[in-house]
Enzyme design. Sequence first.
Site, mmCIF file in Angstrom:
data_model
loop_
_atom_site.group_PDB
_atom_site.id
_atom_site.type_symbol
_atom_site.label_atom_id
_atom_site.label_comp_id
_atom_site.label_asym_id
_atom_site.label_seq_id
_atom_site.Cartn_x
_atom_site.Cartn_y
_atom_site.Cartn_z
ATOM 1 N N LYS A 74 0.908 -1.215 0.053
ATOM 2 C CA LYS A 74 -0.003 0.033 0.025
ATOM 3 C C LYS A 74 0.877 1.171 -0.119
ATOM 4 C CE LYS A 74 -0.357 -0.298 4.981
ATOM 5 N NZ LYS A 74 -1.253 -0.769 6.065
ATOM 6 N N TYR A 85 17.527 28.675 11.129
ATOM 7 C CA TYR A 85 16.407 29.632 11.542
ATOM 8 C C TYR A 85 16.259 29.490 13.203
ATOM 9 C CZ TYR A 85 14.760 30.040 6.816
ATOM 10 O OH TYR A 85 14.719 30.028 5.420
HETATM 11 C C1 LIG Z 1 -0.635 -2.013 6.532
HETATM 12 C C2 LIG Z 1 -1.341 -3.283 6.889
HETATM 13 C C3 LIG Z 1 -0.386 -4.343 7.298
HETATM 14 C C4 LIG Z 1 1.437 -4.186 7.077
HETATM 15 O O1 LIG Z 1 1.641 -3.716 8.474
HETATM 16 P P1 LIG Z 1 3.005 -3.794 9.063
HETATM 17 O O2 LIG Z 1 3.194 -3.295 10.243
HETATM 18 O O3 LIG Z 1 3.698 -2.890 8.053
HETATM 19 O O4 LIG Z 1 3.934 -4.810 8.667
HETATM 20 C C5 LIG Z 1 -1.096 -5.549 7.722
HETATM 21 N N1 LIG Z 1 -2.224 -5.496 7.711
HETATM 22 C C6 LIG Z 1 -3.134 -4.410 7.742
HETATM 23 C C7 LIG Z 1 -4.838 -4.626 7.519
HETATM 24 C C8 LIG Z 1 -2.515 -3.213 7.099
HETATM 25 O O5 LIG Z 1 -3.295 -2.341 7.122
#
Ligand SMILES: *Cc1c(COP(=O)(O)O)cnc(C)c1O
Length: 372
Positions: free
Chosen positions: A35, A256
């Site tokens: 994702k 800054y």
């Molecule tokens: C993003 C996600 C994962 C992966 O999680 P990580 O902590 O990156 O391993 C697994 N299951 C779901 C439903 C997610 O949204």
Amino acid sequence: MPRPIQATLDINALRHNLAQIKASVPDALVWAVVKANAYGHGIDQVFEGLRAADGFALLDLSEAERLRQLGWRGPILLLEGAFETRDLEHCSRLNLWHVVHSEAQIDMLAVHKTHQPHRIFLKMNTGMNRLGFVPQAFRAAWTRLNALPQVDEISLMTHFSDADGDKGIEAALRIFAEFTHDLSGERSLSNSAAALRHGKALNVRADWVRPGIALYGSSPDYPVNSAAAWHLKPVMSLNAAIIGIQHLQAGDSVGYGSTFVADRAMRIGVVACGYADGYPRSAPSGTPIGVDGVRTQTVGRVSMDMITVDITDLPQAGLGSEVTLWGLPQQASSASLESACISIDEVALSAGTVGYELMCGLSSRVPVNVLT
Ligand SMILES: *Cc1c(COP(=O)(O)O)cnc(C)c1O
């Protein structure tokens, strides 16, 4: 000459990390979670490195479509399922498996016209309280889905709120087991933290694990365990160069707001990387950073295009020296790799965030070099 900043993606590290996760849950099938454009790495860039996964999990239809264009014919899972009825047409067309977490999504399925029934992952809320059916409503949802001609196999899933922390997953596991024990179907429970920390427990391994962050070489439970302790290798490295030098006297400030004031004579390197590149503005003075493969610290505020770094004790460092914001220097020899690594997790911790956010936030203005 382009501005001296570059991200490097090490596709062999991706392969290594996937193999490492598979070894920790040997009986499970692995969804590679890609994702958010593969956690900022790019779907196109990671695809080859993750081909050995059993499927890809993501949220956006456009990313699923891209995987099909790249030639992936195996399973793809939409982790949040359909947002509107029309999405289901794309699921049918692209043969996507999808999560069902609400009654509204079952309503959509019930009116969806498809020749090919859909493979569903039915989600239970075991305490995260974001998406999913509460345990008491889970069976009714399963029964309703199971009666629909649009539905093929139903798998059962949940997502842990505390796989990375002290609270752990026992309570969530107990709830899940109690409300699913007599329902058939494959199980999918574990993210990276659950797979790595609790993968030895049989019921956690289940059928499908869903690692994301560990694939990219960041530890899901830093600072309890580092990525190196999990035998994970960094996939993304961010490097830039020193483009200016300043000599400070005691009492001089940098950047800054004059937040950093020298208490001695200091030599400062000005680095061609700032928050517009994705380096966190919240990183305070003292955040670890590498110069020519040697560890030192940032000083003063991160600005849009620049960071300042202490090179007082690095007499060899000067204009053009390579600076490692996170990951490995490009010039590192394999012998010095371990010590030259600035883990994305330590930079994130210093900045009050997590490796996930830094990876996802790499700016589009940073050129990316892919090592295959
Ligand atoms: C993003 C996600 C994962 C992966 O999680 P990580 O902590 O990156 O391993 C697994 N299951 C779901 C439903 C997610 O949204």
